[in-house]
Design a protein around this motif. Structure first.
Motif, PDB file in Angstrom:
ATOM      1  N   GLU A 162       0.834  -1.203   0.000  1.00  0.00           N
ATOM      2  CA  GLU A 162       0.000   0.000   0.000  1.00  0.00           C
ATOM      3  C   GLU A 162       0.868   1.251   0.000  1.00  0.00           C
ATOM      4  O   GLU A 162       1.889   1.322   0.702  1.00  0.00           O
ATOM      5  CB  GLU A 162      -0.931   0.012   1.218  1.00  0.00           C
ATOM      6  N   ARG A 163       0.421   2.242  -0.762  1.00  0.00           N
ATOM      7  CA  ARG A 163       1.075   3.555  -0.786  1.00  0.00           C
ATOM      8  C   ARG A 163       0.041   4.619  -0.472  1.00  0.00           C
ATOM      9  O   ARG A 163      -0.996   4.715  -1.130  1.00  0.00           O
ATOM     10  CB  ARG A 163       1.701   3.831  -2.152  1.00  0.00           C
ATOM     11  N   GLU A 205      -6.971  -0.894 -16.560  1.00  0.00           N
ATOM     12  CA  GLU A 205      -6.651  -1.361 -15.216  1.00  0.00           C
ATOM     13  C   GLU A 205      -5.249  -1.953 -15.163  1.00  0.00           C
ATOM     14  O   GLU A 205      -4.507  -1.746 -14.187  1.00  0.00           O
ATOM     15  CB  GLU A 205      -7.683  -2.389 -14.763  1.00  0.00           C
ATOM     16  N   ALA A 206      -4.882  -2.684 -16.202  1.00  0.00           N
ATOM     17  CA  ALA A 206      -3.539  -3.270 -16.233  1.00  0.00           C
ATOM     18  C   ALA A 206      -2.468  -2.188 -16.299  1.00  0.00           C
ATOM     19  O   ALA A 206      -1.417  -2.295 -15.643  1.00  0.00           O
ATOM     20  CB  ALA A 206      -3.420  -4.217 -17.422  1.00  0.00           C
ATOM     21  N   ASP A 207      -2.710  -1.142 -17.075  1.00  0.00           N
ATOM     22  CA  ASP A 207      -1.741  -0.045 -17.163  1.00  0.00           C
ATOM     23  C   ASP A 207      -1.605   0.679 -15.826  1.00  0.00           C
ATOM     24  O   ASP A 207      -0.487   1.036 -15.416  1.00  0.00           O
ATOM     25  CB  ASP A 207      -2.166   0.937 -18.254  1.00  0.00           C
ATOM     26  N   GLU A 208      -2.723   0.921 -15.165  1.00  0.00           N
ATOM     27  CA  GLU A 208      -2.671   1.587 -13.864  1.00  0.00           C
ATOM     28  C   GLU A 208      -1.942   0.717 -12.849  1.00  0.00           C
ATOM     29  O   GLU A 208      -1.161   1.225 -12.029  1.00  0.00           O
ATOM     30  CB  GLU A 208      -4.092   1.890 -13.383  1.00  0.00           C
ATOM     31  N   TRP A 209      -2.177  -0.590 -12.890  1.00  0.00           N
ATOM     32  CA  TRP A 209      -1.473  -1.503 -11.982  1.00  0.00           C
ATOM     33  C   TRP A 209       0.024  -1.474 -12.252  1.00  0.00           C
ATOM     34  O   TRP A 209       0.837  -1.408 -11.316  1.00  0.00           O
ATOM     35  CB  TRP A 209      -2.019  -2.919 -12.180  1.00  0.00           C
ATOM     36  N   GLU A 210       0.413  -1.490 -13.509  1.00  0.00           N
ATOM     37  CA  GLU A 210       1.834  -1.475 -13.858  1.00  0.00           C
ATOM     38  C   GLU A 210       2.496  -0.182 -13.390  1.00  0.00           C
ATOM     39  O   GLU A 210       3.609  -0.200 -12.831  1.00  0.00           O
ATOM     40  CB  GLU A 210       1.998  -1.620 -15.371  1.00  0.00           C
ATOM     41  N   LYS A 256      -4.909   6.589  -1.365  1.00  0.00           N
ATOM     42  CA  LYS A 256      -4.337   5.311  -0.952  1.00  0.00           C
ATOM     43  C   LYS A 256      -4.490   4.321  -2.101  1.00  0.00           C
ATOM     44  O   LYS A 256      -5.584   4.089  -2.598  1.00  0.00           O
ATOM     45  CB  LYS A 256      -5.020   4.764   0.303  1.00  0.00           C
ATOM     46  N   GLU A 257      -3.366   3.742  -2.532  1.00  0.00           N
ATOM     47  CA  GLU A 257      -3.355   2.781  -3.629  1.00  0.00           C
ATOM     48  C   GLU A 257      -2.671   1.512  -3.152  1.00  0.00           C
ATOM     49  O   GLU A 257      -1.759   1.565  -2.316  1.00  0.00           O
ATOM     50  CB  GLU A 257      -2.604   3.357  -4.835  1.00  0.00           C
ATOM     51  N   ARG A 258      -3.073   0.365  -3.724  1.00  0.00           N
ATOM     52  CA  ARG A 258      -2.441  -0.870  -3.295  1.00  0.00           C
ATOM     53  C   ARG A 258      -2.575  -1.965  -4.343  1.00  0.00           C
ATOM     54  O   ARG A 258      -3.441  -1.905  -5.216  1.00  0.00           O
ATOM     55  CB  ARG A 258      -3.045  -1.352  -1.976  1.00  0.00           C
ATOM     56  N   PHE A 259      -1.696  -2.942  -4.246  1.00  0.00           N
ATOM     57  CA  PHE A 259      -1.774  -4.149  -5.051  1.00  0.00           C
ATOM     58  C   PHE A 259      -1.360  -5.327  -4.175  1.00  0.00           C
ATOM     59  O   PHE A 259      -0.730  -5.147  -3.120  1.00  0.00           O
ATOM     60  CB  PHE A 259      -0.886  -4.041  -6.298  1.00  0.00           C
ATOM     61  N   THR A 260      -1.718  -6.513  -4.586  1.00  0.00           N
ATOM     62  CA  THR A 260      -1.475  -7.705  -3.769  1.00  0.00           C
ATOM     63  C   THR A 260      -0.418  -8.589  -4.419  1.00  0.00           C
ATOM     64  O   THR A 260      -0.305  -8.666  -5.650  1.00  0.00           O
ATOM     65  CB  THR A 260      -2.765  -8.521  -3.584  1.00  0.00           C
ATOM     66  N   VAL A 261       0.357  -9.264  -3.565  1.00  0.00           N
ATOM     67  CA  VAL A 261       1.338 -10.251  -4.017  1.00  0.00           C
ATOM     68  C   VAL A 261       1.321 -11.412  -3.041  1.00  0.00           C
ATOM     69  O   VAL A 261       0.856 -11.294  -1.895  1.00  0.00           O
ATOM     70  CB  VAL A 261       2.768  -9.662  -4.089  1.00  0.00           C
ATOM     71  N   ASP A 262       1.831 -12.523  -3.477  1.00  0.00           N
ATOM     72  CA  ASP A 262       2.021 -13.663  -2.591  1.00  0.00           C
ATOM     73  C   ASP A 262       3.227 -13.400  -1.696  1.00  0.00           C
ATOM     74  O   ASP A 262       4.149 -12.654  -2.073  1.00  0.00           O
ATOM     75  CB  ASP A 262       2.220 -14.932  -3.411  1.00  0.00           C
ATOM     76  N   VAL A 297       2.972  -0.349  -9.539  1.00  0.00           N
ATOM     77  CA  VAL A 297       4.015  -1.285  -9.111  1.00  0.00           C
ATOM     78  C   VAL A 297       5.394  -0.735  -9.444  1.00  0.00           C
ATOM     79  O   VAL A 297       6.326  -0.808  -8.633  1.00  0.00           O
ATOM     80  CB  VAL A 297       3.798  -2.660  -9.768  1.00  0.00           C
ATOM     81  N   ARG A 298       5.554  -0.171 -10.637  1.00  0.00           N
ATOM     82  CA  ARG A 298       6.861   0.371 -11.016  1.00  0.00           C
ATOM     83  C   ARG A 298       7.251   1.545 -10.126  1.00  0.00           C
ATOM     84  O   ARG A 298       8.418   1.675  -9.728  1.00  0.00           O
ATOM     85  CB  ARG A 298       6.847   0.796 -12.482  1.00  0.00           C
ATOM     86  N   GLU A 299       6.310   2.409  -9.831  1.00  0.00           N
ATOM     87  CA  GLU A 299       6.627   3.555  -8.964  1.00  0.00           C
ATOM     88  C   GLU A 299       7.033   3.094  -7.573  1.00  0.00           C
ATOM     89  O   GLU A 299       7.988   3.633  -6.980  1.00  0.00           O
ATOM     90  CB  GLU A 299       5.416   4.487  -8.888  1.00  0.00           C
ATOM     91  N   ILE A 300       6.330   2.100  -7.027  1.00  0.00           N
ATOM     92  CA  ILE A 300       6.643   1.626  -5.677  1.00  0.00           C
ATOM     93  C   ILE A 300       7.994   0.925  -5.645  1.00  0.00           C
ATOM     94  O   ILE A 300       8.825   1.174  -4.749  1.00  0.00           O
ATOM     95  CB  ILE A 300       5.516   0.705  -5.162  1.00  0.00           C
ATOM     96  N   THR A 301       8.254   0.035  -6.600  1.00  0.00           N
ATOM     97  CA  THR A 301       9.538  -0.677  -6.610  1.00  0.00           C
ATOM     98  C   THR A 301      10.705   0.277  -6.827  1.00  0.00           C
ATOM     99  O   THR A 301      11.771   0.121  -6.211  1.00  0.00           O
ATOM    100  CB  THR A 301       9.529  -1.755  -7.708  1.00  0.00           C
TER     101      THR A 301
END
Length: 722
Positions: free
Chosen positions: A295-296, A346-351, A310-316, A354-358
């Protein structure tokens, strides 16, 4: 008031005095044991002669003639513990039977499947169950505190017979202390939801864009948690959580926050820098994480027209290391999302996310820094975000510094590791968060929310952050500034327990100079040496009406049963509210580091939200008053000049009357500006306007104008007569 008198004054007639702790009798035994204390020789003797006469005590009395012994105290104490346990469990059983009967009424239908129950009768039953539970909670709290008090007094008066530690541990191990009563909350929530006929709203992604959002955080004393829960569930259902034992009203929540060695993200969030971010890894449920949320949170000031995001994505869990080391296969994951039916947008927003956070993790060298744990209870109608409420209890912060990360393979502490006192901080209050999404360009909350906010059970803490608080307490050597709420005296003991005394402002106990002096550049109350935020009327419970905000109608269950908690001292002069041991009841589910003081300064700070536009409005008001004062003085000076040339006597008196009035306008403007600026800085709840000053100045001007009108009217009349 002595504790024995306090206990008697708060006995519930429905329960009867015989079901409460015999505090006064136990106190009498302690007094008698103190008076017949053995001599030092008897205390240290390791042998005895069965033919020699009995030894005497310190008063020269034959010890064989003493009727009261330590065994009498322990027997009565054991008996009272057992009695309270049996009575509490029997009352909980009766409550569950009542709930079962009410649930049976809900299932009654006619031949067509329509309900036959009376909603008024059903609501009365639910309210009665809630009131019975709150009454039982008060009974449990007052007895639990009584055991702590009497054991403390016993060890203080009879240090050679100390037994508090043993019996406190025994007390905490009993079923009535360790029991889980969340099922009562869950079942009551279902009953109220049926009464409201809650309909699950349809998910609408587009409609959310037209809403205004507001988030406010509050502290809740633990003895008020159940009362606040019941006030909320009358209007919102509990978001149920699946557990191994069934459904619960709360869920175990972990959050690991990332930061670097300079605590760059901490200071950005603390200073509320526009665009400041917070990164965290969150998972739910006990045990090791399986599904992890990255989460960011991005901060923006609402007064500028922007909103925090607040934005977030999930990973294992197995993929966490890849994200933290910027080796996560983003392109492959995106392709898999597109193949599974995810839209290109949605895929572009997710990408992008993730790139900004990493990238920020690698560029800023972020590592696990702080971890928060709590039991979270959520209230919300599914897919209806108009009002959302979350309540975090048993909140603690854990430092994630001091162990080998192994190239990010280990990103949180193992549950088997033993924590040092300076590695864990237990927050003494529950944290309530109210989120509003209201349409029509207005953020006026529903009436029940306003009633809850004004009930006196919530203490607003503007911009409170668990991450910021945890870093300030557990990493005091690394932070350059700390939040304003650190000096709140209700947090003092918990901060001392975490060995962070240096950030406290309390010279009486020999701890550090305090956050408001060490980091005075951050003070939201001004830069004065004496911080009046702890003593100002309305900031503490010195003024009950001001601090509790008792305006409007309170919610029914909020005012149904009072806690009966008053400030008192025992026979030793030991002030109940000032002894931190008296409020160390954690982890008892009904009593967690409670603060019963109503007349002292130990209530959580109540803080109003202050934005820059408030200061600007004060300046504009000041300039308006000065403007009118200058206009009056200009008019008076002009009249005085012309009347002197023409020799008009009344004109000179009229001008001389207006001049001091114009001066009064200017002096009043300066006084009110400084007075109101001081109240804004100290954030004192209450009126910031002056109801009498404008009335007096306006009346004075009106009187002078009226006198001038009468004089001119008389002069015209005389001229007509001539």
């Amino acid at each position: 008031m002595k504790y024995g008198e306090h206990l008697k004054a708060n006995i519930a007639p429905e329960y009867g005095e015989e079901n409460y702790l015999h505090y006064e009798r136990l106190d009498q035994i302690i007094t008698q044991l103190t008076e017949t204390k053995p001599s030092r020789a008897v205390e240290t003797s390791r042998v005895v002669s069965m033919t020699a006469p009995p030894q005497t005590n310190a008063q020269g009395l034959d010890t064989s003639k003493i009727n009261i012994t330590e065994e009498d105290f322990l027997k009565l104490l054991e008996s009272d513990m057992q009695k309270v346990e049996v009575f509490t469990l029997s009352q909980v059983t009766d409550l569950r039977h009542k709930i079962l009967g009410t649930e049976a009424l809900l299932k009654q239908t006619d031949g067509k499947g329509d309900p036959t129950w009376d909603p008024i009768v059903l609501e009365e039953n639910a309210d009665e169950i809630a009131e019975d539970f709150l009454r039982l909670e008060k009974y449990v709290n007052i007895n639990f505190m009584g055991f702590h008090k009497i054991l403390k007094k016993h060890d203080k008066r009879l240090p050679n017979l100390a037994c508090k530690e043993f019996y406190v541990n025994r007390l905490h191990a009993q079923a009535w202390v360790r029991g889980d009563y969340s099922d009562v909350v869950v079942r009551l929530s279902n009953i109220y939801a049926a009464l409201r006929n809650d309909n699950q709203a349809e998910e609408n992604q587009d409609a959310s864009q037209s809403f205004l959002r507001s988030t406010t955080k509050y502290w809740v004393k633990t003895e008020d948690v159940s009362r606040v829960k019941y006030a909320i569930l009358r209007h919102l259902p509990v978001f149920l959580q699946k557990t191994s034992t069934g459904e619960s009203d709360s869920q175990f929540t972990n959050s690991v926050y990332l930061d670097n060695d300079q605590l760059e993200l901490y200071h950005g969030r603390l200073d509320k820098t526009p665009g400041a971010i917070a990164l965290r890894l969150r998972w739910y449920g006990p045990g090791d994480p399986k599904l992890v949320f990255f989460e960011r949170k991005t901060h923006n000031e609402t007064w500028t027209g922007d909103v925090s995001v607040k934005e977030r994505f999930t990973v294992d869990e197995s993929e966490v290391q890849q994200v933290l080391t910027n080796t996560y296969p983003i392109a492959e994951k995106k392709q898999a999302m597109l193949e599974s039916g995810t839209s290109q947008k949605e895929a572009d927003e997710w990408e992008t996310l993730v790139r900004e956070i990493t990238q920020v993790i690698v560029s800023k060298q972020l590592v696990p820094t702080m971890r928060t744990q709590c039991m979270r209870t959520a209230f919300q109608i599914p897919f209806d975000a108009t009002v959302r409420v979350s309540l975090d209890t048993n909140l603690c912060m854990i430092s994630e510094r001091g162990y080998e990360l192994e190239d990010m393979k280990v990103w949180h502490r193992d549950s088997s590791w033993v924590l040092e006192p300076n590695e864990i901080h237990r927050f003494p209050h529950a944290v309530l968060e109210i989120k509003l999404e209201l349409g029509g360009g207005s953020l006026t909350p529903p009436k029940w929310v306003t009633d809850l906010q004004n009930s006196g059970f919530l203490y607003e803490c503007h911009k409170y952050s668990k991450f910021v608080h945890g870093c300030a307490v557990l990493l005091p050597e690394d932070v350059r500034a700390v939040p304003y709420w650190i000096d709140d005296v209700s947090l003092r003991q918990s901060i001392v327990d975490s060995q962070a005394q240096r950030i406290l402002a309390d010279a009486t106990v020999g701890v550090g100079p305090g956050a408001n002096q060490v980091y005075n550049h951050l003070l939201p109350f001004g830069t004065t040496v004496n911080d009046r935020s702890l003593t100002a009327v309305g900031r503490t419970n010195a003024d009950r009406n001001a601090s509790k905000g008792l305006v409007g109608d309170k919610a029914p269950l909020l005012g149904a049963i009072t806690t009966g908690a008053n400030f008192y001292a025992d026979e030793d002069g030991d002030d109940y509210g000032e002894d931190e041991e008296d409020i160390s009841c954690w982890p008892f589910p009904f009593c967690s580091r409670q603060n019963y003081v109503l007349d002292g300064p130990l209530a959580p700070t109540s803080i109003q939200k202050i934005e820059p536009k408030v200061f600007f409005a004060n300046e504009r008001t000041f300039l308006h008053w000065l403007h009118h004062g200058v206009i009056l003085s200009t008019i008076a000076s002009g009249i005085l000049s012309f009347s002197h040339e023409t020799g008009a006597g009344w004109g000179q008196w009229y001008a001389l009357a207006l001049l001091p009035i114009s001066l009064s306008f200017c002096v009043y403007a300066v006084h009110i500006f400084l007075w109101r600026a001081d109240r804004i800085k100290t954030r004192i709840p209450g009126r910031w306007d002056d109801p009498w000053g404008p009335l007096m100045l306006g009346s004075t001007v009106a009187i002078v104008l009226f006198c001038n009108f009468i004089v001119k009217l008389v002069a015209i009349s005389k001229m007509d007569l001539m």
